[in-house]
Design a protein around this motif. Structure first.
Motif, PDB file in Angstrom:
ATOM      1  N   LEU A  60      33.571  46.924  30.546  1.00 57.98           N
ATOM      2  CA  LEU A  60      34.414  45.757  31.008  1.00 57.98           C
ATOM      3  C   LEU A  60      35.008  45.501  29.413  1.00 57.98           C
ATOM      4  CD1 LEU A  60      33.302  44.480  33.748  1.00 57.98           C
ATOM      5  CD2 LEU A  60      35.312  45.027  33.847  1.00 57.98           C
ATOM      6  N   LEU A  61      36.207  45.519  29.786  1.00 55.77           N
ATOM      7  CA  LEU A  61      36.737  44.480  28.209  1.00 55.77           C
ATOM      8  C   LEU A  61      37.692  43.814  29.242  1.00 55.77           C
ATOM      9  CD1 LEU A  61      36.957  43.521  25.195  1.00 55.77           C
ATOM     10  CD2 LEU A  61      39.448  45.753  25.028  1.00 55.77           C
ATOM     11  N   SER A  62      38.029  42.299  27.968  1.00 58.64           N
ATOM     12  CA  SER A  62      39.081  41.648  28.675  1.00 58.64           C
ATOM     13  C   SER A  62      40.082  41.635  28.206  1.00 58.64           C
ATOM     14  CB  SER A  62      38.644  40.447  28.941  1.00 58.64           C
ATOM     15  OG  SER A  62      39.621  39.569  29.459  1.00 58.64           O
ATOM     16  N   ILE A  63      41.259  42.550  28.070  1.00 57.18           N
ATOM     17  CA  ILE A  63      42.341  42.306  27.481  1.00 57.18           C
ATOM     18  C   ILE A  63      43.037  41.121  27.278  1.00 57.18           C
ATOM     19  CG2 ILE A  63      42.409  45.017  27.167  1.00 57.18           C
ATOM     20  CD1 ILE A  63      44.331  45.172  29.723  1.00 57.18           C
ATOM     21  N   LYS A  64      42.922  40.020  27.783  1.00 59.52           N
ATOM     22  CA  LYS A  64      43.888  38.724  28.386  1.00 59.52           C
ATOM     23  C   LYS A  64      43.104  38.444  28.987  1.00 59.52           C
ATOM     24  CE  LYS A  64      47.153  36.222  29.734  1.00 59.52           C
ATOM     25  NZ  LYS A  64      46.553  34.860  30.347  1.00 59.52           N
ATOM     26  N   THR A  65      42.288  36.391  28.350  1.00 60.90           N
ATOM     27  CA  THR A  65      41.554  36.147  28.700  1.00 60.90           C
ATOM     28  C   THR A  65      42.239  35.005  28.763  1.00 60.90           C
ATOM     29  OG1 THR A  65      39.821  37.088  27.940  1.00 60.90           O
ATOM     30  CG2 THR A  65      39.404  35.161  28.551  1.00 60.90           C
ATOM     31  N   GLY A  66      41.548  34.123  30.364  1.00 59.11           N
ATOM     32  CA  GLY A  66      42.097  32.814  30.510  1.00 59.11           C
ATOM     33  C   GLY A  66      43.421  32.561  31.194  1.00 59.11           C
ATOM     34  N   GLY A  67      43.731  31.449  31.822  1.00 58.78           N
ATOM     35  CA  GLY A  67      44.921  30.568  31.107  1.00 58.78           C
ATOM     36  C   GLY A  67      45.715  31.476  32.386  1.00 58.78           C
ATOM     37  N   CYS A  68      44.904  31.627  34.093  1.00 56.55           N
ATOM     38  CA  CYS A  68      45.603  32.682  35.292  1.00 56.55           C
ATOM     39  C   CYS A  68      46.257  31.838  36.095  1.00 56.55           C
ATOM     40  CB  CYS A  68      44.284  33.704  35.561  1.00 56.55           C
ATOM     41  SG  CYS A  68      45.000  34.541  36.846  1.00 56.55           S
ATOM     42  N   ALA A  69      47.160  31.924  36.260  1.00 54.78           N
ATOM     43  CA  ALA A  69      48.367  31.378  37.454  1.00 54.78           C
ATOM     44  C   ALA A  69      47.999  31.263  38.879  1.00 54.78           C
ATOM     45  CB  ALA A  69      49.324  31.558  37.683  1.00 54.78           C
ATOM     46  N   GLU A  70      46.239  32.161  39.418  1.00 55.56           N
ATOM     47  CA  GLU A  70      45.702  32.141  40.719  1.00 55.56           C
ATOM     48  C   GLU A  70      44.637  31.438  40.771  1.00 55.56           C
ATOM     49  OE1 GLU A  70      47.392  34.333  42.545  1.00 55.56           O
ATOM     50  OE2 GLU A  70      47.552  35.988  42.528  1.00 55.56           O
ATOM     51  N   ASP A  71      44.605  31.226  41.978  1.00 50.15           N
ATOM     52  CA  ASP A  71      43.346  30.150  42.450  1.00 50.15           C
ATOM     53  C   ASP A  71      42.170  30.350  42.402  1.00 50.15           C
ATOM     54  OD1 ASP A  71      43.627  30.290  44.995  1.00 50.15           O
ATOM     55  OD2 ASP A  71      44.083  27.712  44.951  1.00 50.15           O
ATOM     56  N   CYS A  72      41.723  31.444  42.386  1.00 47.72           N
ATOM     57  CA  CYS A  72      40.656  32.248  42.232  1.00 47.72           C
ATOM     58  C   CYS A  72      39.530  31.513  42.601  1.00 47.72           C
ATOM     59  CB  CYS A  72      40.132  33.570  42.137  1.00 47.72           C
ATOM     60  SG  CYS A  72      41.532  34.390  42.104  1.00 47.72           S
ATOM     61  N   GLY A  73      38.208  30.716  43.633  1.00 47.72           N
ATOM     62  CA  GLY A  73      37.023  29.744  43.648  1.00 47.72           C
ATOM     63  C   GLY A  73      36.578  30.423  43.011  1.00 47.72           C
ATOM     64  N   TYR A  74      35.763  31.623  42.592  1.00 51.51           N
ATOM     65  CA  TYR A  74      35.351  31.967  41.473  1.00 51.51           C
ATOM     66  C   TYR A  74      35.185  32.413  40.081  1.00 51.51           C
ATOM     67  CZ  TYR A  74      37.889  36.504  42.867  1.00 51.51           C
ATOM     68  OH  TYR A  74      39.012  36.970  43.108  1.00 51.51           O
ATOM     69  N   CYS A  75      36.401  32.052  39.951  1.00 46.58           N
ATOM     70  CA  CYS A  75      36.673  32.119  38.342  1.00 46.58           C
ATOM     71  C   CYS A  75      37.094  31.581  37.549  1.00 46.58           C
ATOM     72  CB  CYS A  75      37.685  33.271  38.496  1.00 46.58           C
ATOM     73  SG  CYS A  75      38.290  34.212  37.328  1.00 46.58           S
ATOM     74  N   SER A  76      35.922  32.121  36.356  1.00 43.97           N
ATOM     75  CA  SER A  76      36.466  30.973  35.133  1.00 43.97           C
ATOM     76  C   SER A  76      37.495  30.972  34.589  1.00 43.97           C
ATOM     77  CB  SER A  76      35.181  31.886  33.452  1.00 43.97           C
ATOM     78  OG  SER A  76      35.475  33.216  33.730  1.00 43.97           O
ATOM     79  N   ARG A 110      33.062  55.590  31.233  1.00 41.76           N
ATOM     80  CA  ARG A 110      34.324  54.451  32.253  1.00 41.76           C
ATOM     81  C   ARG A 110      35.004  53.580  31.260  1.00 41.76           C
ATOM     82  NH1 ARG A 110      34.457  54.272  38.345  1.00 41.76           N
ATOM     83  NH2 ARG A 110      33.965  56.117  38.226  1.00 41.76           N
ATOM     84  N   TYR A 111      36.066  52.932  30.950  1.00 42.95           N
ATOM     85  CA  TYR A 111      36.180  52.422  30.067  1.00 42.95           C
ATOM     86  C   TYR A 111      37.080  50.785  31.570  1.00 42.95           C
ATOM     87  CZ  TYR A 111      36.739  49.057  26.315  1.00 42.95           C
ATOM     88  OH  TYR A 111      36.997  47.816  25.250  1.00 42.95           O
ATOM     89  N   CYS A 112      37.335  50.224  31.144  1.00 42.92           N
ATOM     90  CA  CYS A 112      38.177  48.988  32.677  1.00 42.92           C
ATOM     91  C   CYS A 112      38.365  47.967  31.756  1.00 42.92           C
ATOM     92  CB  CYS A 112      37.188  48.589  33.611  1.00 42.92           C
ATOM     93  SG  CYS A 112      35.804  49.991  34.572  1.00 42.92           S
ATOM     94  N   MET A 113      39.693  48.050  31.960  1.00 48.08           N
ATOM     95  CA  MET A 113      40.286  46.756  30.747  1.00 48.08           C
ATOM     96  C   MET A 113      41.511  45.821  31.812  1.00 48.08           C
ATOM     97  SD  MET A 113      42.127  49.367  28.488  1.00 48.08           S
ATOM     98  CE  MET A 113      42.071  51.023  29.886  1.00 48.08           C
ATOM     99  N   GLY A 114      40.430  44.718  32.005  1.00 50.79           N
ATOM    100  CA  GLY A 114      40.544  43.886  32.600  1.00 50.79           C
ATOM    101  C   GLY A 114      41.440  42.703  32.140  1.00 50.79           C
ATOM    102  N   ALA A 115      42.917  41.672  32.428  1.00 49.72           N
ATOM    103  CA  ALA A 115      43.972  40.775  32.707  1.00 49.72           C
ATOM    104  C   ALA A 115      43.853  39.456  33.687  1.00 49.72           C
ATOM    105  CB  ALA A 115      45.299  41.605  32.080  1.00 49.72           C
TER     106      ALA A 115
END
Ligand code: SAM
Ligand code: DTB
Ligand code: SF4
Length: 334
Positions: A60-76, A110-115
Motif C-alpha cells: 500500500l501507499l498513501s498518495i494523499k494523506t489526511g484531511g478527509c471530508a468523510e466522517d468514518c469513525g475508524y479512520c485516522s 500488486r501496488y495499491c494507491m490510496g487517497a
C-alpha cells in the motif's frame, strides 16, 4: 436508482438457476458449525480453487494523506477527528513510481494507491492515470482506492489499465450509519457497480471490531457474495484503534470469531482472494496461521499500511518460514 441498486444482485441471481447465492440463514448455519467442521469445510473449498500454501502479496501507499471530508469513525484521516495526523497533498507521479519500484524489489506483486478523499477531483485524474500506467509498466498489478467514482472516472481508469479498485462496504447495511454519516451504504454499492461496469476488477471487504454484531458480519459477507459478481478480492480488516477517532475505545473482536468470519468469506466466495488486511500487528502468529487455514490467501506487506503500522518484511519472512508459506506468483496478464 437506489432501489434498483439494492436489489441488483438478487434480481440477477434470482433469474439464474441453480442459484449459488447464500441467504443470511444459510450463511448463519455455516458460521455456527462446530469450529473444526467450519475450518475443514473452508480448507476443502480453498483447496478446490487455490494452492493452500501460496499467499498473494500487496503493498500500500498513501498518495494523499489526511484531511478527509468523510466522517468514518475508524479512520485516522478524517478531518472530523483530532487524530494528530498531518495532512498532505497528492504525491508527484515520479515519487509514487520510485516507491513502487522499491515495493517490487520487496516481493509485492500488486501496488495499491490510496487517497483520503470523498472522491477524486477531475483536475487530478490525469496524474492518477499516469500513476496507474507507470506502475503497470513496472510489471505489477495496480489497485487504487480513492473514494467514490462516477462511471466516467471508472472508464478513464479502465483505459489507463487499472486492474483493481478497492472500495469497502465495511459492515452491514444496518450498522453502516453508526460508523459513517457523510455517505450511505447505497453510495458504496453504486461505486462498486460503476467500477464493475467499466471492466475493472473489484476489491471490497470490511472491518471487524467496530462494535458490530456477529449478524452484521454475516450480513456484510452475504451482501458481497450476492453482488452480480462477487469481488475478486475481499479484504477483511481487524480494526486498528486510532486514538482520537470515534472508535478509539471499541471492544476488540474475539479472535475465534475473526477466524470464523474468514472461513465464512472463503466458503461464500470460493474463487476470491480473501485478504488478511489491517490489524496483523495485533495478531499472534498462531492467529494468522488459523486465518490462512480458514482460507485467507493474501496480505499487505511492508512496514506501513496507509498511516498505521504493519508487520515488516523480516517478521513476515519469519512467519512464512514457520508456516511453509510462499508468495503467490503473478498470473500472466490476459
Ligand atoms: N478514502 C478511501 C475510501 O474510504 O474508500 C480509501 C482509503 S480507506 C482508508 C480504505 C479502507 O481502509 C476503509 O474502507 C477501511 O475498511 C480500511 N481502514 C481504514 N482505517 C482503518 C483502521 N483504523 N483499521 C482497520 N481498517 C481501516
Ligand atoms: C483495505 O481494506 N485495507 C487497506 C486498503 N483496503 C486500502 C487500508 C488499511 C488501512 C489501515 C489504517 C491506516 O493505515 O491508516
Ligand atoms: Fe476518508 Fe477513506 Fe478515511 Fe473514510 S476511510 S475518512 S473516506 S480516507
Amino acid at each position: 436508482m437506489t432501489a434498483s441498486l439494492a436489489t441488483r444482485g438478487r434480481t440477477f441471481h434470482d433469474n439464474a438457476a441453480p442459484c449459488p447465492c447464500p441467504s443470511i440463514d444459510a450463511a448463519t448455519t455455516i458460521y455456527n458449525l462446530p469450529f473444526n467442521d467450519l475450518l475443514f469445510r473452508a480448507q476443502q473449498v480453498h483447496r478446490e480453487h487455490f494452492d493452500p500454501n501460496a499467499i498473494q502479496m500487496s503493498r500500500l501507499l498513501s498518495i494523499k494523506t489526511g484531511g478527509c471530508a468523510e466522517d468514518c469513525g475508524y479512520c485516522s484521516q478524517s478531518a472530523h477527528y483530532s487524530t494528530g495526523l498531518k495532512a498532505s497533498k497528492l504525491m508527484e507521479v515520479e515519487r509514487v513510481l520510485a516507491e513502487a519500484r522499491q515495493a517490487k524489489e520487496g516481493g509485492a506483486t500488486r501496488y495499491c494507491m490510496g487517497a483520503a478523499w470523498r472522491n477524486p477531483k477531475d483536475r487530478d485524474m490525469d496524474a492518477l492515470a499516469a500513476m496507474v500506467e507507470g506502475v503497470r509498466a513496472l510489471g505489477m498489478e495496480t489497485c487504487m482506492t480513492l473514494g467514490m467514482l462516477t462511471p466516467e472516472q471508472s472508464a478513464k481508469f479502465a483505459e489507463a489499465g487499472l486492474d483493481y479498485y478497492n472500495h469497502n462496504i465495511d459492515t452491514s447495511e444496518r450498522f453502516y450509519p453508526e460508523i459513517i454519516t457523510t455517505r450511505t451504504f447505497e453510495d458504496r454499492l453504486e461505486t462498486l457497480a460503476n467500477v464493475r461496469e467499466a471492466g475493472i476488477k473489484v476489491c471490497a471487504g470490511g472491518i471487524l471490531g467496530m462494535g458490530e454484531t456477529v449478524e452484521d458480519r454475516i450480513s456484510m459477507l452475504v451482501t458481497l457474495a450476492n453482488l452480480p459478481m462477487p469481488p475478486e478480492s475481499v479484504p477483511i480488516n481487524m480494526l486498528i484503534p486510532i486514538p482520537g477517532s470515534k472508535l478509539a475505545d471499541a471492544e476488540p473482536v474475539d479472535p475465534i470469531d475473526f477466524v470464523r468470519t474468514i472461513a465464512l468469506a472463503r466458503i461464500l466466495m470460493p474463487r476470491s482472494h480473501v485478504r488478511l488486511s489491517a490489524g496483523r500487528t495485533g495478531m499472534s502468529d498462531e492467529m494468522q496461521a488459523l486465518c490462512f487455514f480458514a482460507g485467507a490467501n493474501s496480505i499487505f506487506v511492508g512496514e506501513t499500511l496507509l498511516t498505521a503500522n504493519n508487520p515488516g518484511e523480516d517478521q513476515d519472512a519469519a512467519l512464512f518460514r514457520r508456516l511453509g508459506l510462499k508468495p503467490m506468483a503473478l498470473e500472466p496478464a490476459s
